[in-house]
Design a protein around this motif. Structure first.
Motif, mmCIF file in Angstrom:
data_model
loop_
_atom_site.group_PDB
_atom_site.id
_atom_site.type_symbol
_atom_site.label_atom_id
_atom_site.label_comp_id
_atom_site.label_asym_id
_atom_site.label_seq_id
_atom_site.Cartn_x
_atom_site.Cartn_y
_atom_site.Cartn_z
ATOM 1 N N ILE A 19 60.250 34.885 44.702
ATOM 2 C CA ILE A 19 59.749 33.519 44.856
ATOM 3 C C ILE A 19 58.359 33.387 44.228
ATOM 4 C CG2 ILE A 19 59.118 31.699 46.493
ATOM 5 C CD1 ILE A 19 61.154 32.907 48.425
ATOM 6 N N VAL A 20 57.451 34.292 44.605
ATOM 7 C CA VAL A 20 56.097 34.296 44.048
ATOM 8 C C VAL A 20 55.687 35.741 43.792
ATOM 9 C CG1 VAL A 20 53.661 33.728 44.436
ATOM 10 C CG2 VAL A 20 55.439 32.206 45.316
ATOM 11 N N SER A 21 55.028 35.971 42.652
ATOM 12 C CA SER A 21 54.430 37.269 42.355
ATOM 13 C C SER A 21 53.159 37.006 41.558
ATOM 14 C CB SER A 21 55.387 38.154 41.553
ATOM 15 O OG SER A 21 54.774 39.402 41.235
ATOM 16 N N THR A 22 52.001 37.222 42.199
ATOM 17 C CA THR A 22 50.718 36.903 41.579
ATOM 18 C C THR A 22 49.745 38.060 41.774
ATOM 19 O OG1 THR A 22 50.081 35.746 43.623
ATOM 20 C CG2 THR A 22 50.962 34.396 41.830
ATOM 21 N N TYR A 23 48.618 37.955 41.079
ATOM 22 C CA TYR A 23 47.626 39.033 41.098
ATOM 23 C C TYR A 23 46.243 38.487 41.430
ATOM 24 C CZ TYR A 23 51.408 41.683 39.069
ATOM 25 O OH TYR A 23 52.618 42.290 38.874
ATOM 26 N N GLY A 24 45.371 39.368 41.933
ATOM 27 C CA GLY A 24 44.058 38.960 42.417
ATOM 28 C C GLY A 24 43.061 38.669 41.317
ATOM 29 N N GLY A 25 41.867 38.223 41.742
ATOM 30 C CA GLY A 25 40.789 37.894 40.820
ATOM 31 C C GLY A 25 39.897 39.085 40.537
ATOM 32 N N ASN A 26 39.205 39.028 39.408
ATOM 33 C CA ASN A 26 38.281 40.096 39.011
ATOM 34 C C ASN A 26 37.025 40.095 39.877
ATOM 35 O OD1 ASN A 26 40.036 40.578 36.869
ATOM 36 N ND2 ASN A 26 38.817 39.401 35.405
ATOM 37 N N GLY A 27 36.433 41.280 40.011
ATOM 38 C CA GLY A 27 35.141 41.382 40.677
ATOM 39 C C GLY A 27 34.018 40.896 39.776
ATOM 40 N N GLY A 28 32.897 40.506 40.377
ATOM 41 C CA GLY A 28 31.753 39.996 39.622
ATOM 42 C C GLY A 28 30.856 41.114 39.134
ATOM 43 N N THR A 29 30.255 40.916 37.961
ATOM 44 C CA THR A 29 29.291 41.864 37.398
ATOM 45 C C THR A 29 27.901 41.543 37.927
ATOM 46 O OG1 THR A 29 30.575 42.259 35.403
ATOM 47 C CG2 THR A 29 28.205 42.642 35.248
ATOM 48 N N GLY A 84 29.876 39.784 43.299
ATOM 49 C CA GLY A 84 30.754 39.379 44.388
ATOM 50 C C GLY A 84 32.159 39.930 44.207
ATOM 51 N N GLY A 85 32.971 39.814 45.234
ATOM 52 C CA GLY A 85 34.346 40.300 45.190
ATOM 53 C C GLY A 85 35.299 39.259 44.650
ATOM 54 N N GLY A 86 36.326 39.709 43.916
ATOM 55 C CA GLY A 86 37.380 38.809 43.474
ATOM 56 C C GLY A 86 38.257 38.395 44.642
ATOM 57 N N ASN A 115 41.182 34.031 42.070
ATOM 58 C CA ASN A 115 40.042 33.563 41.285
ATOM 59 C C ASN A 115 39.008 34.664 41.114
ATOM 60 O OD1 ASN A 115 40.715 30.674 40.871
ATOM 61 N ND2 ASN A 115 40.706 30.645 43.105
ATOM 62 N N ASN A 116 38.438 34.715 39.898
ATOM 63 C CA ASN A 116 37.436 35.721 39.580
ATOM 64 C C ASN A 116 36.113 35.407 40.264
ATOM 65 O OD1 ASN A 116 39.353 36.770 37.797
ATOM 66 N ND2 ASN A 116 38.496 35.691 36.035
ATOM 67 N N ALA A 117 35.386 36.465 40.642
ATOM 68 C CA ALA A 117 34.000 36.292 41.044
ATOM 69 C C ALA A 117 33.171 36.011 39.795
ATOM 70 C CB ALA A 117 33.498 37.549 41.745
ATOM 71 N N SER A 118 32.064 35.302 39.988
ATOM 72 C CA SER A 118 31.151 35.008 38.883
ATOM 73 C C SER A 118 29.764 35.471 39.284
ATOM 74 C CB SER A 118 31.152 33.506 38.583
ATOM 75 O OG SER A 118 30.229 33.191 37.556
#
Length: 250
Positions: A148-158, A166-168, A177-180
């Motif tokens: 039904i759904v298969s998704t992936y997390g956001g990148n960590g912040g530099t 910050g954490g993704g 969503n990526n950290a900025s």
């Protein structure tokens, strides 16, 4: 009256042998192994799985700040089950912040059937003075069985300008969503936000469910760990058929 009392009495006696109609969600929120036994009358379930978040980066330079960990994956699927059967499961632990470790995957049945991958950690400590760590890049493959759904997390912040990354965010109905920089990734629908990084001297912030931990930050000769990634989670939802007979167990 007597007839009503007798009816209620027999219903009371028979109640343990019937599974009545209703939707139930069973959450598993403690990291580690577990089992779930299928109630009588249930032959199909919906499974939601979040992988654990990656750990933030440790800061050892003076000054220095670590990058943030990435978020874990998410799957949702239907799965055919057999009443009375016990199914194994595993809720992933978040990556450690003393080494910027990867988050564990979470799975149901086994790790080749239904699995949401854990997020990546930000890696080994920043050791040089005036150094700012790089955020972790989230996995884009590795989930199993998300029909039904298969998704992936956001990148960590530099880390930038003396602030840790910050954490993704975790994944959810959409990609995380990526950290900025210091700002953690915003939560997607049915997902969890990443935590913010730091401008003060401190260990990193631990992640929310499935999200990355933030980096540590130091400027006073005291080493600071990154924040641990957030644990994973599993939710099992099923609907019982009205008045399904259940074989009694003694």
């Amino acid at each position: 009256n007597t007839k009503t009392k007798k009816t209620l009495f027999y219903l009371f006696l028979l109640a343990p042998f019937f599974q009545f109609f209703g939707q139930t969600t069973v959450p598993y929120t403690t990291s580690g192994a577990g089992t779930w036994t299928v109630p009588c009358g249930v032959t199909s379930i919906t499974v939601e799985i979040w992988g654990a978040g990656g750990g933030g980066q440790r800061a050892e330079g003076n000054p220095s700040a670590g990058g943030g960990g990435s978020g874990g994956g998410y799957i949702r699927t239907t799965y055919t089950v057999t009443p009375g059967t016990a199914y194994n499961l595993h809720v992933g632990a978040g990556g450690t912040g003393n080494s910027g470790g990867n988050g564990e995957s979470s799975w149901f049945v086994n790790n080749t059937t239904l699995l949401a991958i854990g997020g990546r950690g930000a890696g080994a400590a920043v050791t040089a003075n005036s150094t700012w760590g790089t955020g972790a890049v989230a996995p884009t493959t590795g989930n199993i069985g998300g029909s039904i759904v298969s998704t992936y997390g956001g990148n960590g912040g530099t880390a930038i300008s003396n602030e840790s990354g910050g954490g993704g965010s975790s994944a959810g109905n959409t990609t995380g969503n990526n950290a900025s920089g210091v700002t953690g990734g915003a939560a997607p629908t049915n997902g969890f936000a990443g935590v913010n990084g730091l401008s003060a001297n401190s260990d990193g912030n631990p992640g929310n469910v499935g999200s990355g931990g933030s980096g540590g930050r130091t400027g006073n000769n005291t080493d600071r760990n990154g924040g641990a990634g957030g644990r994973g989670e599993i939710r099992i939802t099923y609907t019982s058929t009205f008045a399904t007979y259940c074989t009694p167990t003694f």
